[in-house]
Design a protein around this motif. Structure first.
Motif, mmCIF file in Angstrom:
data_model
loop_
_atom_site.group_PDB
_atom_site.id
_atom_site.type_symbol
_atom_site.label_atom_id
_atom_site.label_comp_id
_atom_site.label_asym_id
_atom_site.label_seq_id
_atom_site.Cartn_x
_atom_site.Cartn_y
_atom_site.Cartn_z
ATOM 1 N N SER B 277 37.948 5.998 53.590
ATOM 2 C CA SER B 277 37.858 6.989 54.666
ATOM 3 C C SER B 277 39.244 7.425 55.120
ATOM 4 C CB SER B 277 37.053 6.438 55.844
ATOM 5 O OG SER B 277 37.749 5.383 56.469
ATOM 6 N N GLY B 280 40.673 10.191 53.175
ATOM 7 C CA GLY B 280 40.130 11.487 53.552
ATOM 8 C C GLY B 280 41.083 12.292 54.421
ATOM 9 N N PHE B 284 44.116 17.129 49.052
ATOM 10 C CA PHE B 284 44.385 17.084 47.617
ATOM 11 C C PHE B 284 44.286 18.491 47.031
ATOM 12 C CE2 PHE B 284 43.293 12.733 48.551
ATOM 13 C CZ PHE B 284 44.068 11.980 47.684
ATOM 14 N N ALA B 287 41.278 20.185 44.830
ATOM 15 C CA ALA B 287 40.387 19.346 45.626
ATOM 16 C C ALA B 287 39.808 18.233 44.762
ATOM 17 C CB ALA B 287 39.266 20.197 46.212
ATOM 18 N N LEU B 288 39.477 17.142 45.400
ATOM 19 C CA LEU B 288 38.878 16.006 44.696
ATOM 20 C C LEU B 288 37.486 16.383 44.186
ATOM 21 C CD1 LEU B 288 39.886 13.160 47.157
ATOM 22 C CD2 LEU B 288 40.885 13.656 44.910
ATOM 23 N N PRO B 289 37.025 15.712 43.127
ATOM 24 C CA PRO B 289 35.655 15.958 42.666
ATOM 25 C C PRO B 289 34.650 15.659 43.775
ATOM 26 C CG PRO B 289 36.853 14.532 41.130
ATOM 27 C CD PRO B 289 37.723 14.686 42.339
ATOM 28 N N GLY B 290 33.506 16.328 43.672
ATOM 29 C CA GLY B 290 32.485 16.197 44.706
ATOM 30 C C GLY B 290 32.064 14.764 44.964
ATOM 31 N N ASP B 291 31.935 13.956 43.906
ATOM 32 C CA ASP B 291 31.444 12.597 44.146
ATOM 33 C C ASP B 291 32.489 11.770 44.903
ATOM 34 O OD1 ASP B 291 33.119 12.435 41.942
ATOM 35 O OD2 ASP B 291 31.760 11.210 40.734
ATOM 36 N N MET B 293 34.644 13.091 47.054
ATOM 37 C CA MET B 293 34.615 13.600 48.438
ATOM 38 C C MET B 293 33.428 13.004 49.198
ATOM 39 S SD MET B 293 36.682 16.818 48.931
ATOM 40 C CE MET B 293 35.502 18.073 49.320
ATOM 41 N N GLN B 294 32.312 12.858 48.512
ATOM 42 C CA GLN B 294 31.155 12.243 49.165
ATOM 43 C C GLN B 294 31.434 10.777 49.465
ATOM 44 O OE1 GLN B 294 27.782 13.194 50.058
ATOM 45 N NE2 GLN B 294 28.859 15.124 50.250
ATOM 46 N N GLN B 297 33.449 10.251 52.529
ATOM 47 C CA GLN B 297 32.718 10.487 53.774
ATOM 48 C C GLN B 297 31.625 9.460 54.027
ATOM 49 O OE1 GLN B 297 31.776 14.816 54.607
ATOM 50 N NE2 GLN B 297 32.469 14.983 52.497
ATOM 51 N N ARG B 298 31.245 8.717 53.000
ATOM 52 C CA ARG B 298 30.107 7.803 53.128
ATOM 53 C C ARG B 298 30.529 6.340 53.045
ATOM 54 N NH1 ARG B 298 25.292 10.595 52.880
ATOM 55 N NH2 ARG B 298 25.648 12.812 52.539
ATOM 56 N N PRO B 300 32.307 4.482 55.755
ATOM 57 C CA PRO B 300 32.980 4.330 57.048
ATOM 58 C C PRO B 300 33.496 2.912 57.258
ATOM 59 C CG PRO B 300 30.607 4.322 57.342
ATOM 60 C CD PRO B 300 30.849 4.664 55.889
ATOM 61 N N GLY B 412 21.887 4.299 49.774
ATOM 62 C CA GLY B 412 21.999 5.417 48.833
ATOM 63 C C GLY B 412 23.390 5.732 48.340
ATOM 64 N N ALA B 416 24.582 6.562 44.275
ATOM 65 C CA ALA B 416 24.881 7.992 44.120
ATOM 66 C C ALA B 416 26.330 8.207 43.710
ATOM 67 C CB ALA B 416 24.579 8.746 45.409
#
Lengths: 470, 470
Positions: B277, B280, B284, B287-291, B293-294, B297-298, B300, B412, B416
């Motif tokens: 976190s 974050g 970058f 930008a960082l790859p979507g996974d 970035m997720q 954020q996930r 904490p 999850g 994921a």
């Protein structure tokens, strides 16, 4: 219409700095300017609109890559559309929708697929139950519900597992969850889901086209009212200016901007109008209170990719189809007809959400295109495999959104740190659709949050209006 | 020992930039230097150690405000302690522990409170069951478990509700969860909890003092080995240099630092050694790859405040107590004897974790002090209310940690986006205890993660060693 400048002359201290030029920030700035305050809006991107972005494809067709719809009850957005001279038209619904279930296609009419009577009845019953439960949960202070602790300890998945009887209804409710939140049911607190649904009226209204949140579209594109607001604000909007630091104290704040032209801005108050997780990119001095820091880390954005496939004409209409698809598996779980009002071309818009979106990460642009066109073709026929144009917008890779369509809260977050969502920290105020008291997650909520933050700031500013530099 | 400088001469391009001078970053840098590589370590704070921080109180007593213990199986940390000339002593355990339950105090010996036979037996059975389940879940690739989806859909709270029979055992397991993770059971995925427990051997070993993760302490303070590493690295460690941007491409990266001396550093590879976190906060490009970035954020951080109360002597020992407290309610749910080895003074260390920590936010420093001393007094007697010194360390308000003691994953997340935890993004590698394959969340895991990242980088660097500027 777009008169913002990249590098205005340094405006000197202002009354208020607004961070973020999405609908929340722009609305807030406009309200402050209307009240005679001097304002600067600092936007990280090279455009305004935030999660609302109308892109003109190479062929000249405009498509909405982000938020796009307006529905009944969204009076803030409707007023702004009117005020900015924009116009709306109904989302295309004439014809039958498609349900793809267990690999088989079924046609249906109405809100809920009907291929299986029990599943259909169970889905309707589930939506009704959700709507009833949501009415009891305040969208403003969900933690005040007498049973808040229990509801917040429960995931939406737990509730589904315990409540929904048929596999078909479970799959449909899961698909609805992915479409609305960009997240899986197990990632979301039941209290959050109910509060969010109530915020937009009910879960049913969130997933409805006619009579619901997807009812109408904007001829000029959903970003047009934002561009008009930016035009009114003129040089007050400073693009390509990512805020990296906010030093705040009793007498005001210094806001540092990185990018090509690093510099500092000074103001009496700051409104941060961005998703909570995106505000985590900003360094605050002094550091934010612990509950706010926890909130920032516990409010992740969903995952969503929006795709548009453009065809010579909306050929599915000729087949008696309205372009809507609901699928129980695969990457594309929901599709709508997104053709322009004059149907000069045919456009399908599809959503890849939640875990499906994360799984598609490794495929790359071409891999996703070919996979998703294959799924469109298996629903709408072989013509769907050969669009004139195909674009994807992966919100999960957008640095200044962090995902989409909205932020979600997992179990335990609302009851632990929910009150930190709107509570100002000294001279720093919070806006953005995630802070909205109605239509949270929607453009309408962004707008009302901007107005609410402006009201807060105006009440807090004791100096006479109009003393700033604007 | 501490020879780092605030403003070294710009070193020119280096082979590797390490972001973060906690145990992970320092170990990584040392391994790279040992392999002949040129390295710069950029640290946001004005000190090294990250979540490990030994502070000397006004009276001259040193206390560990963050990570402090070393236990069996933590060979990486044990070796470093030896190598840096530090020494250890056992955490004080002689005497009886206290259990505060339903407002009544009970004394007990051993791992688990014994005031209620059924509750005690149920707690032991629950720990055994958790240990058995944890052995089946890989701490390296938990998502590969055949039942990973189901376990990741479940919260730890769901498992507790379904499995643990007595309210006493439920309360004790919840207290253990708060102490270990700084989070509530409903906030954590069962798959994550099992993987984390296995990473440190078992849940029992995480909560044990003798024979477990709290077994021994370091005479010189837990930060001393980090300070020694920083001394070896010398001017390569640059303090007070928060990284705000990393521009990365095939040929290397440019790392921008804010703070009093904004500037840029260039390197072939970058190792980011910080909690997910906290990464974050860095922009970058691309930008960082979507996974990823997720994931950011996930994941904490937990919430934890550590308090130390210093007394003339460890008076509780005279009462036959070992200073340990386990409580089923209140803010302070776990307390240990933290007196120096020579017992020149008596020190109690207490933890306020999870929701309790968030609730204490509004009380302010003085309010918390008076409330927590009241709780200490109700357990250890009126003498406990009047310490010579009292300090609190609120990790939840530490901008460059974001909380503590560790990051947790909700339902999850692992299935994921878990694989994004260690997967490099181009020339950017990831270290930090959250990425560790063993003792994740502990100092030992931080160290091994630094070594692993250094190995990755060394394998990736094709240029001959020693070509950099250091």
């Amino acid at each position: 219409m777009m008169t913002t400048q990249r590098s205005p002359i340094d405006p000197g201290p202002v009354d208020v700095i607004v961070v973020g030029a999405g609908y929340a920030g722009l609305t807030c700035a406009r309200a402050l300017v209307d009240a005679g305050r001097s304002v600067v809006v600092l936007e990280a991107r090279d455009r305004v609109g935030g999660r609302v972005f109308t892109e003109t494809l190479p062929s000249g067709v405009p498509v909405d890559q982000g938020g796009q719809w307006v529905g009944p009850g969204q009076e803030h957005f409707a007023s702004l559309i009117d005020e900015t001279g924009c116009t709306t038209f109904p989302t295309w619904v004439a014809g039958e929708a498609l349900e793809l279930r267990d690999g088989l296609l079924h046609r249906y009419e109405g809100l809920v697929p009907t291929s299986d009577k029990d599943g259909s009845a169970d889905t309707v019953a589930t939506l009704l139950e959700l709507d009833l439960l949501a009415q009891e949960v305040s969208p403003v202070e969900p933690w005040s519900h007498p049973d808040a602790d229990r509801l917040d300890r429960q995931t939406f998945a737990q509730w589904i597992d315990a409540t929904v009887e048929t596999p078909i209804a479970r799959a449909l409710v899961t698909t609805a969850c992915q479409a609305v939140f960009g997240a899986e049911p197990e990632e979301l607190s039941m209290l959050f889901v109910l509060s969010y649904a109530h915020s937009g009226g009910s879960m049913s209204s969130l997933i409805r086209t006619s009579g619901g949140a997807q009812e109408r579209r904007i001829h000029q594109g959903a970003q047009a009212p934002a561009l008009a607001l930016a035009g009114m604000l003129g040089r007050r909007v400073v693009l390509s200016s990512p805020v990296v630091d906010i030093d705040h104290g009793r007498s005001g704040a210094t806001v540092s901007v990185a990018g090509a032209h690093p510099r500092q801005f000074h103001a009496g108050r700051v409104v941060v109008a961005a998703p909570p997780s995106v505000t985590g990119r900003i360094g605050f001095s002094p550091a934010l209170p612990g509950d706010r820091m926890q909130l920032i880390q516990r409010t992740p954005m969903g995952s969503v990719t929006k795709i548009h496939a453009v065809y010579e004409r909306p050929f599915w209409r000729e087949m008696g189809l309205n372009g809507q698809l609901v699928a129980d598996r695969g990457a594309l779980r929901s599709v709508f007809d997104d053709s322009p009002d004059d149907a000069g071309v045919g456009i399908l818009v599809g959503f890849v959400a939640g875990s499906e979106d994360r799984r598609m990460e490794g495929l790359g642009v071409e891999g996703r295109r070919s996979h998703l066109l294959g799924e469109l073709a298996s629903a709408f026929g072989p013509d769907a495999a050969h669009p004139l144009e195909f674009v994807e917008q992966r919100w999960s890779s957008e640095a200044f959104s962090g995902g989409g369509p909205v932020a979600g809260m997992g179990p335990g977050v609302l009851t632990a740190v929910g009150p930190a969502l709107r509570r100002p920290v000294g001279v720093v105020h919070w806006a953005g659709t995630e802070t909205a008291e109605a239509w949270s997650g929607y453009i309408d909520g962004a707008i009302s949050s901007g107005i609410r933050a402006a009201d807060e700031v105006l009440a807090a500013l004791v100096a006479p209006a109009g003393t700033g530099g604007s």
